[in-house]
Design a protein around this motif. Sequence first.
Motif, PDB file in Angstrom:
ATOM      1  N   GLU A  46     -81.446  56.482  82.871  1.00  0.00           N
ATOM      2  CA  GLU A  46     -81.663  57.853  82.671  1.00  0.00           C
ATOM      3  C   GLU A  46     -82.874  58.552  83.186  1.00  0.00           C
ATOM      4  O   GLU A  46     -82.963  59.325  83.981  1.00  0.00           O
ATOM      5  CB  GLU A  46     -81.201  59.027  81.582  1.00  0.00           C
ATOM      6  N   GLN A  68     -87.200  58.526  88.597  1.00  0.00           N
ATOM      7  CA  GLN A  68     -87.690  59.890  87.500  1.00  0.00           C
ATOM      8  C   GLN A  68     -88.576  60.393  88.107  1.00  0.00           C
ATOM      9  O   GLN A  68     -87.822  61.526  88.058  1.00  0.00           O
ATOM     10  CB  GLN A  68     -87.033  60.014  86.252  1.00  0.00           C
ATOM     11  N   SER A 114     -80.494  66.206  91.358  1.00  0.00           N
ATOM     12  CA  SER A 114     -81.307  66.417  89.947  1.00  0.00           C
ATOM     13  C   SER A 114     -81.792  67.588  89.896  1.00  0.00           C
ATOM     14  O   SER A 114     -82.304  68.288  88.968  1.00  0.00           O
ATOM     15  CB  SER A 114     -80.799  65.722  88.673  1.00  0.00           C
ATOM     16  N   GLN A 157     -80.845  55.454  77.547  1.00  0.00           N
ATOM     17  CA  GLN A 157     -82.013  56.388  78.000  1.00  0.00           C
ATOM     18  C   GLN A 157     -82.789  55.207  79.157  1.00  0.00           C
ATOM     19  O   GLN A 157     -83.034  56.274  79.715  1.00  0.00           O
ATOM     20  CB  GLN A 157     -82.634  56.532  76.974  1.00  0.00           C
TER      21      GLN A 157
END
Length: 487
Positions: free
Chosen positions: A266, A372, A344, A263
């Motif tokens: 990610e 991110q 993404s 995670q």
Amino acid sequence: MDRVRVRFAPSPTGLPHVGNIRTALFNYLFARHHQGTFVFRIEDTDRSRFVEGAIEKLTSALEWVGIEIDEGYSAGGKFGPYLQSRRLDLYEDIASQMIAKGKAYVCNCSVQRLEQLRAEQKKAKLNPKYDGHCRHKNIPFKGLEQLSQQNAVIRFAAPQEGQITYNDKLRGEITFDNRQLDDIVLVKADGFPTYNFANVVDDHFMNITHVMRGDEFISSTPKHVHLYNALDWTAPEFIHLPIILNQQKKRLSKRDGSVYIGQYREMGILPSALRNFLALLGWSPKQNEEIMDMKQLIERFSISGITIHPAIFDLDKLIWINSQYIASLPGEELFNLAEPFMRSAGIDTSDIDLPYAEQAFDLLKSRLPTLQDAPERVGYFFHPPEQYEQEGWEKRILKVDHVQTYLSSFIENLKSLDCWNRDTVESCLRETAESLKVKPSILIHAARISVTGMTTGPGLFDILNLLGKEQVVSRMEKAIKKIAEQV
């Protein structure tokens, strides 16, 4: 000290999490500090809890965090196999020897009898433990394959009197009353060894010198020491690492970050940052540093730096450490790392000019907590803003009288620039503000949100210089049209 050999021996019963990767890292740093060997062993004897794919995810997590396997599963070595389910012949041989010496015995007590025994002990407020019913029955051992047919297990004939003491390298001597210990099961009816038995056998035959694991195993260690003694083997050194708690001082749960280590990948945490953070969960260097690369961690790591007090998992600190690592990266490398997150988020990176992207990330890297965050924080360098921060738009645009005039004048002056760079753009803005008799800050704030859609970021003139005249003018003209629609 003998040549250090440590092991990371997880069970493939789930996904790798903060706790077991922290344990792996401490073992790895200790081994590397002493030029020793890091062994990766899979303890897969609990077949009922085996999770398909868990071994591969454990291996991938170690590789991602930067832990190199010297020996073991996926690496090989002279003490293999390193998968316990492939070592059953060895466990059978040791169990047979123990039975022959009176150190273990076959037990065929039924599940019903054991449940009744536990219920009676609980009612009498006694410590639940096996009562030794089969200890002297001398039930013959016919091999592992016959245990299920006998509806039997193999139990350890544990000492029933006195005390057992072992030394923990962090806590000193720890003593248990043998009367509180159990005739633990060594081999189950399915022919597979229990953790307690296979763990000891494998550590011995793999020449493990130091067992470094979580402090939840403190109460299991006397059972292991008894097994070492019964087999006339020398026990390794024991180091029990502190528990990891959340910020509310409660056991870490999935809500706090104990879920799959992937995670963090990610969410855009760098492996170097996560490694640094995990190293500080229960250990600190003498120099009281917080940012350390792998080489520094190896040089500084020592058992004396490990605390016995609970380690607190602070996600904010992890993100701060991550931001420090991001800020230290060259723009090109940072762009390459952030590109999957950009794609993404719907940002087309296929035709992006690499030198341009490098400059954009160099400008923003000190403001990126995680990868991110890149699409939101850096995205306006690669496409015009589709929306504007509402509060900032109202404050810097809608509530400013004559803002359209200010921006229009600035646009016309920008169009006339023959030389476009940071200094000429700044001079243009300040000269425009002076001619309009307004503070430069009013024009700076209006231009920033018009061009980026945001109220914060790197220096405005650095942004305008990198975007170029065409983009800046186009975006400001778009903003003026939006203003006209709202006033």
